[in-house]
Design an enzyme around this catalytic site. Structure first.
Site, PDB file in Angstrom:
ATOM      1  N   ASN A   1      -2.568   2.860   3.354  1.00 38.27           N
ATOM      2  CA  ASN A   1      -3.864   3.394   3.771  1.00 38.27           C
ATOM      3  C   ASN A   1      -4.841   3.591   2.629  1.00 38.27           C
ATOM      4  OD1 ASN A   1      -3.743   3.784   6.599  1.00 38.27           O
ATOM      5  ND2 ASN A   1      -2.128   5.261   6.190  1.00 38.27           N
TER       6      ASN A   1
ATOM      7  N   LYS B   1       8.348   0.103  -0.428  1.00 34.97           N
ATOM      8  CA  LYS B   1       7.604   0.449  -1.643  1.00 34.97           C
ATOM      9  C   LYS B   1       7.957   1.846  -2.176  1.00 34.97           C
ATOM     10  CE  LYS B   1       3.863   3.411  -0.807  1.00 34.97           C
ATOM     11  NZ  LYS B   1       4.210   3.872   0.492  1.00 34.97           N
TER      12      LYS B   1
ATOM     13  N   LYS C   1       9.859   8.189   1.961  1.00 30.93           N
ATOM     14  CA  LYS C   1       9.162   8.951   0.908  1.00 30.93           C
ATOM     15  C   LYS C   1      10.020  10.120   0.446  1.00 30.93           C
ATOM     16  CE  LYS C   1       4.837   7.855   3.122  1.00 30.93           C
ATOM     17  NZ  LYS C   1       4.870   6.450   2.666  1.00 30.93           N
TER      18      LYS C   1
ATOM     19  N   LYS D   1      12.599  -4.660   9.631  1.00 28.73           N
ATOM     20  CA  LYS D   1      11.245  -4.321   9.194  1.00 28.73           C
ATOM     21  C   LYS D   1      10.244  -5.290   9.832  1.00 28.73           C
ATOM     22  CE  LYS D   1       7.900  -2.785   6.567  1.00 28.73           C
ATOM     23  NZ  LYS D   1       7.307  -1.466   6.741  1.00 28.73           N
TER      24      LYS D   1
HETATM   25  P1  ADP Z   1       2.114   4.840   3.837  1.00 25.26           P
HETATM   26  O1  ADP Z   1       1.327   3.648   4.207  1.00 25.26           O
HETATM   27  O2  ADP Z   1       1.384   5.802   2.991  1.00 25.26           O
HETATM   28  O3  ADP Z   1       3.486   4.514   3.345  1.00 25.26           O
HETATM   29  P2  ADP Z   1       3.304   5.693   6.390  1.00 25.26           P
HETATM   30  O4  ADP Z   1       2.524   5.475   7.626  1.00 25.26           O
HETATM   31  O5  ADP Z   1       4.466   4.811   6.119  1.00 25.26           O
HETATM   32  O6  ADP Z   1       2.241   5.670   5.197  1.00 25.26           O
HETATM   33  O7  ADP Z   1       3.826   7.221   6.325  1.00 25.26           O
HETATM   34  C1  ADP Z   1       2.933   8.312   6.453  1.00 25.26           C
HETATM   35  C2  ADP Z   1       2.918   8.818   7.895  1.00 25.26           C
HETATM   36  O8  ADP Z   1       4.132   9.484   8.192  1.00 25.26           O
HETATM   37  C3  ADP Z   1       1.879   9.859   8.217  1.00 25.26           C
HETATM   38  O9  ADP Z   1       0.649   9.284   8.529  1.00 25.26           O
HETATM   39  C4  ADP Z   1       2.479  10.589   9.425  1.00 25.26           C
HETATM   40  O10 ADP Z   1       1.908  10.087  10.620  1.00 25.26           O
HETATM   41  C5  ADP Z   1       3.934  10.185   9.417  1.00 25.26           C
HETATM   42  N1  ADP Z   1       4.919  11.265   9.476  1.00 25.26           N
HETATM   43  C6  ADP Z   1       6.088  11.165  10.136  1.00 25.26           C
HETATM   44  N2  ADP Z   1       6.817  12.278  10.007  1.00 25.26           N
HETATM   45  C7  ADP Z   1       6.109  13.123   9.246  1.00 25.26           C
HETATM   46  C8  ADP Z   1       6.365  14.439   8.765  1.00 25.26           C
HETATM   47  N3  ADP Z   1       7.502  15.089   9.038  1.00 25.26           N
HETATM   48  N4  ADP Z   1       5.402  15.034   8.019  1.00 25.26           N
HETATM   49  C9  ADP Z   1       4.256  14.380   7.744  1.00 25.26           C
HETATM   50  N5  ADP Z   1       3.971  13.133   8.158  1.00 25.26           N
HETATM   51  C10 ADP Z   1       4.886  12.489   8.906  1.00 25.26           C
HETATM   52 MG    MG Z   2       4.924   3.216   4.671  1.00 29.78          MG
END
Ligand code: ADP
Ligand code: MG
Length: 314
Positions: A13, A215, A277, A130
């Site tokens: 994002n 990543k 993450k 994936k």
């Molecule tokens: P990125 O592109 O930054 O890797 P992702 O979409 O893979 O982003 O991961 C971030 C998303 O994880 C957030 O936008 C949120 O919708 C989601 N998410 C799922 N579980 C949680 C959680 N427990 N706390 C916060 N965000 C969460």
């Molecule tokens: Mg991601």
């Protein structure tokens, strides 16, 4: 100078939002936001290495290949991944140079096109999960299965999508080069999109594979390679939360590795998004890292200083 070191991992994002069409101008504007934060972190005295996602960009490259395949040969996934590293690296390099200059800092920036070593015996190769690239109709999906041997999955309401393995990163082929540049004070952009996955073939030659390395996992590995004190994972939420998306949602400001593990096991952090993450944070801390922080892009510098985001400690 504090002499501290940080690996900053930019989420997809940070470079292209889901509701945007993907023009160069949009991506440049997003990358500028990220670059201002990184310049602020550098100004606070940090040595910085940057890594980033490439999902939306490699998706566009794959679609472009698909649309042009009757005129030009389509490129395999590893080549598309390398292409995305070059494109995003270029945008980041240019906007970071600008942001550093604006902050009055004289720091060189360089992108290292990175290959990530994976094990061809990784169980992920037997279980591709994936999703990548464009959506297809049922008919197209059947043809691709037959003609290319692709694994396709149905995504309810949207069609079919190719799935590829997501093996664990073992090492970065360019790790030594990255470390040398980083030690010399260069702001290094590396392992974009998790790096191009490669396996060691006969005689020690490397071969790109049709896979994607997560990543966030690669960010933890990069942080270990450069001996970072901090791992800063930037995404589109301010805090990691318990019961995310539910009325009783609870933002987490700080947690220990032990607590993070418990919440993971309890299912608070799903595999495709927050799970990797938190796992990357745990792996980084267990390998000797000091602090891991998961935060939103726009509060990156504040989060690194402990004023925002979710801080995970040993
Ligand atoms: P990125 O592109 O930054 O890797 P992702 O979409 O893979 O982003 O991961 C971030 C998303 O994880 C957030 O936008 C949120 O919708 C989601 N998410 C799922 N579980 C949680 C959680 N427990 N706390 C916060 N965000 C969460
Ligand atoms: Mg991601």
């Amino acid at each position: 100078m504090s002499g501290k070191t940080v690996v900053v991992a930019l989420g997809g994002n940070a470079i292209l939002q889901h509701n945007q069409t993907g023009t160069a101008a949009e991506q440049i504007a997003n990358v500028r936001r990220a670059s201002r934060q990184i310049a602020e972190i550098a100004a606070a005295g940090y040595s910085v290495a940057v890594t980033h996602g490439n999902g939306p960009q490699v998706g566009d490259i794959l679609l472009r290949n698909e649309l042009a395949k009757d005129t030009l040969p389509a490129m395999p996934l590893d080549v598309c991944g390398a292409e995305s590293q070059g494109m995003i690296g270029y945008l980041l390099q240019q906007s970071m140079q600008e942001a550093l200059r604006a902050a009055g800092l004289d720091r060189p920036v360089a992108t290292v096109l990175t290959q990530t070593l994976v094990d061809d015996g990784d169980p992920a190769f037997g279980n591709p999960e994936k999703p990548i690239g464009p959506f297809y109709t049922a008919l197209q999906a059947r043809r691709l299965r037959e003609e290319k041997g692709w694994r396709m999955v149905q995504i309810p309401g949207r069609g079919y999508r190719r799935v590829v393995p997501s093996p664990r990163p073992i090492n970065l082929v360019e790790g030594e080069v990255i470390l040398r540049l980083f030690s010399a004070g260069v702001i290094v952009i590396a392992a974009g999109g998790g790096g191009v996955p490669v396996v060691v073939g006969p005689g020690g030659t490397l071969r790109g594979v049709e896979a994607v390395v997560d990543k966030d996992r690669t960010a933890a590995l990069l942080a270990r390679i450069v001996g970072a004190d901090d791992l800063l994972i930037l995404t589109d939420v301010e805090y990691v939360a318990l019961n995310y998306g539910q009325p009783d949602r609870q933002d987490i400001h700080g947690m220990t590795v032990h607590e993070a593990r418990e919440h993971l096991t309890a299912g608070h952090f799903p595999p495709g998004s927050m799970g990797p993450k938190v796992e990357a944070a745990i792996r980084f801390l267990e390998a000797g890292g000091e602090r891991a922080t998961i935060a939103s892009l726009d509060s990156a510098a504040a989060a690194l200083a402990g004023r925002s985001g979710t801080r995970i400690r040993r």
